[in-house]
Design a protein around this motif. Structure first.
Motif, PDB file in Angstrom:
ATOM      1  N   LEU A  86       0.800  -1.147  -0.078  1.00 14.92           N
ATOM      2  CA  LEU A  86       0.083   0.238   0.020  1.00 14.92           C
ATOM      3  C   LEU A  86       0.848   1.344  -0.010  1.00 14.92           C
ATOM      4  N   GLN A  87       2.014   1.272   0.679  1.00 13.36           N
ATOM      5  CA  GLN A  87       2.807   2.368   1.140  1.00 13.36           C
ATOM      6  C   GLN A  87       3.428   2.485  -0.423  1.00 13.36           C
ATOM      7  N   ALA A  88       3.978   1.405  -1.398  1.00 14.83           N
ATOM      8  CA  ALA A  88       4.623   1.797  -2.468  1.00 14.83           C
ATOM      9  C   ALA A  88       3.589   2.110  -3.509  1.00 14.83           C
ATOM     10  N   HIS A  89       2.350   1.795  -3.388  1.00 14.95           N
ATOM     11  CA  HIS A  89       1.235   2.207  -4.313  1.00 14.95           C
ATOM     12  C   HIS A  89       0.866   3.523  -4.020  1.00 14.95           C
ATOM     13  N   ARG A  90       0.849   4.235  -2.810  1.00 13.15           N
ATOM     14  CA  ARG A  90       0.798   5.739  -2.517  1.00 13.15           C
ATOM     15  C   ARG A  90       1.600   6.392  -3.056  1.00 13.15           C
ATOM     16  N   ASP A  91       3.029   5.840  -2.875  1.00 16.26           N
ATOM     17  CA  ASP A  91       4.171   6.733  -3.490  1.00 16.26           C
ATOM     18  C   ASP A  91       3.909   7.010  -4.920  1.00 16.26           C
ATOM     19  N   ILE A  92       3.644   5.858  -5.741  1.00 18.77           N
ATOM     20  CA  ILE A  92       3.519   5.752  -7.160  1.00 18.77           C
ATOM     21  C   ILE A  92       2.156   6.765  -7.312  1.00 18.77           C
ATOM     22  N   ALA A  93       1.170   6.851  -6.797  1.00 22.00           N
ATOM     23  CA  ALA A  93      -0.090   7.642  -6.925  1.00 22.00           C
ATOM     24  C   ALA A  93       0.183   9.106  -6.719  1.00 22.00           C
ATOM     25  N   ARG A  94       1.033   9.535  -5.593  1.00 24.17           N
ATOM     26  CA  ARG A  94       1.494  10.892  -5.520  1.00 24.17           C
ATOM     27  C   ARG A  94       2.353  11.315  -6.941  1.00 24.17           C
ATOM     28  N   GLU A  95       3.165  10.272  -7.473  1.00 26.95           N
ATOM     29  CA  GLU A  95       3.858  10.856  -8.363  1.00 26.95           C
ATOM     30  C   GLU A  95       3.143  11.016  -9.939  1.00 26.95           C
ATOM     31  N   CYS A  96       2.310  10.053  -9.717  1.00 22.18           N
ATOM     32  CA  CYS A  96       1.571  10.120 -11.063  1.00 22.18           C
ATOM     33  C   CYS A  96       0.018   9.724 -10.593  1.00 22.18           C
ATOM     34  N   PRO A  97      -0.871  10.658 -10.482  1.00 22.64           N
ATOM     35  CA  PRO A  97      -2.125  10.575  -9.957  1.00 22.64           C
ATOM     36  C   PRO A  97      -2.869   9.733 -11.065  1.00 22.64           C
ATOM     37  N   MET A  98      -3.844   8.884 -10.278  1.00 27.52           N
ATOM     38  CA  MET A  98      -4.683   8.111 -11.418  1.00 27.52           C
ATOM     39  C   MET A  98      -5.962   8.823 -11.701  1.00 27.52           C
ATOM     40  N   LYS A  99      -6.447   8.931 -13.114  1.00 28.86           N
ATOM     41  CA  LYS A  99      -7.439   9.638 -13.445  1.00 28.86           C
ATOM     42  C   LYS A  99      -8.544   8.520 -14.102  1.00 28.86           C
ATOM     43  N   TRP A 100      -9.458   9.193 -14.191  1.00 25.16           N
ATOM     44  CA  TRP A 100     -10.466   8.012 -14.857  1.00 25.16           C
ATOM     45  C   TRP A 100     -10.554   8.636 -16.312  1.00 25.16           C
ATOM     46  N   GLN A 101     -10.089   7.676 -17.280  1.00 22.35           N
ATOM     47  CA  GLN A 101     -10.069   8.070 -18.665  1.00 22.35           C
ATOM     48  C   GLN A 101     -10.987   7.183 -19.529  1.00 22.35           C
ATOM     49  N   ALA A 102     -11.386   7.962 -20.483  1.00 23.77           N
ATOM     50  CA  ALA A 102     -12.419   7.054 -21.348  1.00 23.77           C
ATOM     51  C   ALA A 102     -11.816   6.012 -22.114  1.00 23.77           C
ATOM     52  N   TYR A 103     -12.171   4.853 -22.340  1.00 23.99           N
ATOM     53  CA  TYR A 103     -11.695   4.036 -23.167  1.00 23.99           C
ATOM     54  C   TYR A 103     -11.210   4.476 -24.538  1.00 23.99           C
ATOM     55  N   ASP A 104     -10.301   3.761 -25.169  1.00 22.26           N
ATOM     56  CA  ASP A 104     -10.155   4.019 -26.641  1.00 22.26           C
ATOM     57  C   ASP A 104     -11.212   4.023 -27.444  1.00 22.26           C
ATOM     58  N   GLY A 105     -11.668   5.018 -28.195  1.00 22.89           N
ATOM     59  CA  GLY A 105     -12.955   4.914 -29.142  1.00 22.89           C
ATOM     60  C   GLY A 105     -14.324   5.118 -28.432  1.00 22.89           C
ATOM     61  N   ALA A 106     -14.334   5.295 -27.031  1.00 23.90           N
ATOM     62  CA  ALA A 106     -15.465   5.341 -26.250  1.00 23.90           C
ATOM     63  C   ALA A 106     -16.476   6.303 -26.801  1.00 23.90           C
TER      64      ALA A 106
END
Length: 238
Positions: A86-106
């Motif tokens: 979880l800590q490693a995942h939190r570190d990644i999320a701070r560096e590159c926040p996850m966002k909801w993106q449309a599927y290709d072609g949606a």
């Protein structure tokens, strides 16, 4: 005759880059799994939670994330300290926040379905960020009606949220088709009021082996073909 197509939001129209982020978190712990392995593990974990713990995935992730990560790692054949992951995942999320993106072609798929004469709507269990997600991806302008659980005070699979959508759309259940990735929210809920439903499952029967339900499609790009129309035209570039 189907006149109105209603869509779920998460993992139907939009997704996150969670697989890439988790792969990076594992690599920081000296563990490697391929993107496909991680995608399948997420898929299996999602389906398990949908079946056994309905509604949990739509809540505050702090309430279920350690539990979910344990399931995810089990599906990846890993035995790792949850807090370290979880800590490693939190570190990644701070560096590159996850966002909801449309599927290709949606967006192009929605435009294609509109060009075929269908009206389009959304019925989603989501918090107050739903409209921002839709607008950022340019999907709101393709939808005639938008019904969000946090705005109307009722969640799928309760039949009332589907009834509200039908009332707003001025259409009957028998003239509607609902498309979503969660059998227990989407199919079971919409069928309670007599709507037709397409279940999205990107890996065939994987994760839903206990179900005999059909039809199942791989993604929204298959909706037009299911309805007897040509698929999405090739995009011309250059």
């Amino acid at each position: 005759m189907i006149r109105y197509l209603w869509f779920d939001l998460g993992y139907t129209l939009v997704k996150t880059n969670r697989e890439e982020a988790y792969q990076k978190a594992l690599e920081r712990m000296g563990v490697y799994r391929s993107g496909e392995e991680i995608a399948i593990a997420y898929h299996r974990s999602d389906k398990l939670f949908m079946r056994e713990y309905p509604g949990v995935l739509g809540k505050d992730s702090r309430a279920f994330l350690p539990w979910y990560v344990g399931t995810l790692n089990y599906n990846l054949r890993l035995s790792l300290p949850i807090e370290e992951v979880l800590q490693a995942h939190r570190d990644i999320a701070r560096e590159c926040p996850m966002k909801w993106q449309a599927y290709d072609g949606a967006k192009r798929t929605l435009q294609h379905l509109r060009s075929l004469g269908y009206r389009l709507g959304l019925i989603s269990n989501w918090d107050e960020s739903a409209r921002e997600v839709l607008a950022r991806n340019g999907l709101d302008e393709e939808l005639d009606e938008i019904v969000i659980s946090s705005e109307v005070g009722v969640e799928k699979p309760h039949p009332d949220i589907f009834r509200m959508a039908l009332d707003r759309g001025g259409v009957s259940a028998s003239e509607s088709l609902y498309i979503g990735d969660n059998y227990y929210d989407d199919v079971a809920g919409s069928q309670k009021i007599g709507m037709h439903c397409l279940l999205i499952n990107a890996y065939g029967s994987l994760g839903i082996e206990e179900l005999s339900y059909r039809p199942v499609i791989a993604g929204i790009e298959d909706v037009a073909a299911y309805l007897g129309h040509p698929g999405l035209p090739l995009e011309i570039t250059g």
